[in-house]
Structure formats: structure tokens, C-alpha cells
Motif scaffolding. Structure first.
Motif, PDB file in Angstrom:
ATOM      1  N   UNK A   1      -3.082  -3.452  11.458  1.00 48.21           N
ATOM      2  CA  UNK A   1      -4.217  -4.063  10.807  1.00 48.21           C
ATOM      3  C   UNK A   1      -5.381  -3.097  10.825  1.00 48.21           C
ATOM      4  N   UNK A   2      -6.104  -3.064   9.726  1.00 46.14           N
ATOM      5  CA  UNK A   2      -7.255  -2.168   9.583  1.00 46.14           C
ATOM      6  C   UNK A   2      -8.524  -2.996   9.493  1.00 46.14           C
ATOM      7  N   UNK A   3      -9.578  -2.518  10.136  1.00 46.29           N
ATOM      8  CA  UNK A   3     -10.874  -3.173  10.072  1.00 46.29           C
ATOM      9  C   UNK A   3     -11.962  -2.107   9.953  1.00 46.29           C
ATOM     10  N   UNK A   4     -12.973  -2.416   9.165  1.00 46.80           N
ATOM     11  CA  UNK A   4     -14.138  -1.537   9.032  1.00 46.80           C
ATOM     12  C   UNK A   4     -15.151  -1.926  10.105  1.00 46.80           C
ATOM     13  N   UNK A   5     -15.701  -0.921  10.760  1.00 46.65           N
ATOM     14  CA  UNK A   5     -16.719  -1.154  11.790  1.00 46.65           C
ATOM     15  C   UNK A   5     -18.060  -0.629  11.301  1.00 46.65           C
ATOM     16  N   UNK A   6     -19.123  -1.358  11.592  1.00 45.38           N
ATOM     17  CA  UNK A   6     -20.466  -0.912  11.181  1.00 45.38           C
ATOM     18  C   UNK A   6     -20.851   0.380  11.893  1.00 45.38           C
ATOM     19  N   UNK A   7     -20.468   0.460  13.153  1.00 45.90           N
ATOM     20  CA  UNK A   7     -20.674   1.670  13.958  1.00 45.90           C
ATOM     21  C   UNK A   7     -19.754   1.550  15.167  1.00 45.90           C
ATOM     22  N   UNK A   8     -19.940   2.406  16.145  1.00 42.32           N
ATOM     23  CA  UNK A   8     -19.018   2.436  17.287  1.00 42.32           C
ATOM     24  C   UNK A   8     -19.422   1.503  18.424  1.00 42.32           C
ATOM     25  N   UNK A  91     -21.465  -0.338   2.137  1.00 42.82           N
ATOM     26  CA  UNK A  91     -20.232   0.449   2.221  1.00 42.82           C
ATOM     27  C   UNK A  91     -19.241  -0.176   3.200  1.00 42.82           C
ATOM     28  N   UNK A  92     -19.740  -0.682   4.313  1.00 43.76           N
ATOM     29  CA  UNK A  92     -18.879  -1.325   5.308  1.00 43.76           C
ATOM     30  C   UNK A  92     -18.175  -2.538   4.690  1.00 43.76           C
ATOM     31  N   UNK A  93     -18.916  -3.340   3.945  1.00 46.04           N
ATOM     32  CA  UNK A  93     -18.322  -4.507   3.288  1.00 46.04           C
ATOM     33  C   UNK A  93     -17.298  -4.080   2.238  1.00 46.04           C
ATOM     34  N   UNK A  94     -17.616  -3.038   1.471  1.00 44.43           N
ATOM     35  CA  UNK A  94     -16.689  -2.558   0.448  1.00 44.43           C
ATOM     36  C   UNK A  94     -15.426  -1.973   1.091  1.00 44.43           C
ATOM     37  N   UNK A  95     -15.594  -1.263   2.209  1.00 45.03           N
ATOM     38  CA  UNK A  95     -14.446  -0.698   2.916  1.00 45.03           C
ATOM     39  C   UNK A  95     -13.567  -1.811   3.478  1.00 45.03           C
ATOM     40  N   UNK A  96     -14.177  -2.846   4.027  1.00 39.45           N
ATOM     41  CA  UNK A  96     -13.388  -3.966   4.539  1.00 39.45           C
ATOM     42  C   UNK A  96     -12.622  -4.644   3.415  1.00 39.45           C
ATOM     43  N   UNK A  97     -13.205  -4.698   2.218  1.00 35.84           N
ATOM     44  CA  UNK A  97     -12.507  -5.264   1.065  1.00 35.84           C
ATOM     45  C   UNK A  97     -11.269  -4.429   0.725  1.00 35.84           C
ATOM     46  N   UNK A  98     -11.393  -3.104   0.813  1.00 36.69           N
ATOM     47  CA  UNK A  98     -10.229  -2.233   0.599  1.00 36.69           C
ATOM     48  C   UNK A  98      -9.150  -2.572   1.620  1.00 36.69           C
ATOM     49  N   UNK A  99      -9.525  -2.664   2.881  1.00 35.47           N
ATOM     50  CA  UNK A  99      -8.561  -2.938   3.948  1.00 35.47           C
ATOM     51  C   UNK A  99      -7.898  -4.310   3.779  1.00 35.47           C
TER      52      UNK A  99
END
Length: 190
Positions: A1-8, A91-99
Motif C-alpha cells: 500500500x502506498x500513502x502520500x505524507x505531508x512531511x516526515x 500536491x500531497x492530495x494529488x499524489x494520494x489520488x495517484x496512489x
């Protein structure tokens, strides 16, 4: 599973581990991480202990410990979205949509192989692989997965269409790159 993180920050990692755990059709038995500070922290360790989840990490200064994870990272992430730095909320929201669209492709349609043996022949090592299978196929074949879980996975698989899923990924990636280009243009205007 892939998830986008806002930061570390530990908070985001913890939030996504909980999210992944809630969406899995089976019990999460282990979390295997690299040695990044976003993973190696008391918050995640205590969560894993509390929920009886095995927590492992790579050995310090042994960058090849997680070579299989890094290989998946290359195949799943880098070949899909590239090496850009996505650091804004949009960008984080768009990346999560890709995932969201990419994970079903990776789990139900894209096969992978496992090394089942290594054989040394002189100075060379010959690797022997099993036949390529998707993670979905491996779960269906596993005797340790309950029949109820297998039925739920089969129901999920019936709802998916590979072409439709791939088009969804392509649209999501195109949107992500538009958001990224917009950010770059705004940065250049300053």
C-alpha cells in the motif's frame, strides 16, 4: 500500500499506518521499515507493541537490507510519478489520488517474482525465482488466509477493470504534474 505524507513528521506516518491497517481485508502482522526517523520512533513502536504487530527495521549502515522495498519503490513510485519533490498540500492530495488508483493495479494486476534459492557457481551467484504472481494471487493461494478474506478479495477483484484502472492512474498523474507545473510557475514569478 502506498500513502502520500505531508512531511516526515511522526504524526503523518502514524496516521497512514492506522489508515492502511483499517483498509486491509486481513490482520496486519508486521511493519518493515527503513531507518528513517519518520519510522524509528517511540510512537510507532508503542503502537505496534499495543496491537501485537511485529516491527522490524533495516540494520544501521546496511543500505541493502531493504533492497526489495527499494525495488518496489522504484517500480511503483518513481516510474509512475518521477523524482519530483511534491511538498505543497495540493500536491500531497494529488499524489494520494495517484496512489489510490495505483494500488489496485499493483496488488491485483502487476505480477512480481520472489527469489526462492541462490546457487553459487564459481564467482557468480545464480538466483532462482518462482513464477510471477500478483499479491492478490499469492493471498488466494495462502493457506493462512481465511476463506472470508479470500471471498472479499475476489469481490474486490471483480469490481476492477485493468484498462479503466490504468486510465484513472494516467489521469491522476497528469493532474499531479499540472499541479506541480503550476507551483513551479508561481515560484518563478516571485
Amino acid at each position: 500500500e502506498l500513502r502520500a505524507l505531508r512531511n516526515r513528521a511522526h504524526r503523518w506516518v502514524m496516521e497512514q499506518v492506522i489508515d492502511i491497517r483499517s483498509e486491509l481485508p486481513f490482520t496486519l502482522k508486521g511493519v518493515d521499515t527503513d531507518n528513517g526517523g519518520e519510522f524509528i520512533n517511540n510512537v510507532l513502536l508503542n503502537y505496534c507493541k499495543e496491537h501485537h504487530i511485529t516491527f522490524t527495521r533495516g540494520r544501521p549502515y546496511r543500505k541493502n537490507d531493504n533492497c526489495f522495498v527499494e525495488q518496489k519503490n522504484d517500480m511503483a513510485v518513481r516510474r509512475t510519478v518521477g523524482y519530483y519533490r511534491f511538498d505543497t498540500e495540493e500536491e500531497c492530495e494529488a499524489l494520494q489520488n495517484v496512489y489510490t488508483h495505483l494500488c489496485p493495479l499493483l496488488n491485483f494486476y502487476y505480477p512480481s517474482v520472489r527469489i526462492i534459492a541462490k546457487e553459487r557457481i564459481g564467482s557468480k551467484v545464480k538466483k532462482i525465482y518462482d513464477e510471477p504472481k500478483t499479491p492478490y494471487m499469492r493471498l488466494l493461494e495462502s493457506p493462512s488466509v481465511d476463506d472470508e478474506v479470500k471471498e472479499e478479495l475476489m469481490a474486490r477483484a471483480k469490481k476492477l477493470q485493468i484498462v479503466k484502472q490504468k486510465r484513472s492512474v494516467d489521469r491522476a498523474v497528469a493532474h499531479l504534474l499540472r499541479v506541480y507545473e503550476k507551483k513551479k510557475q508561481q515560484t518563478l514569478e516571485f
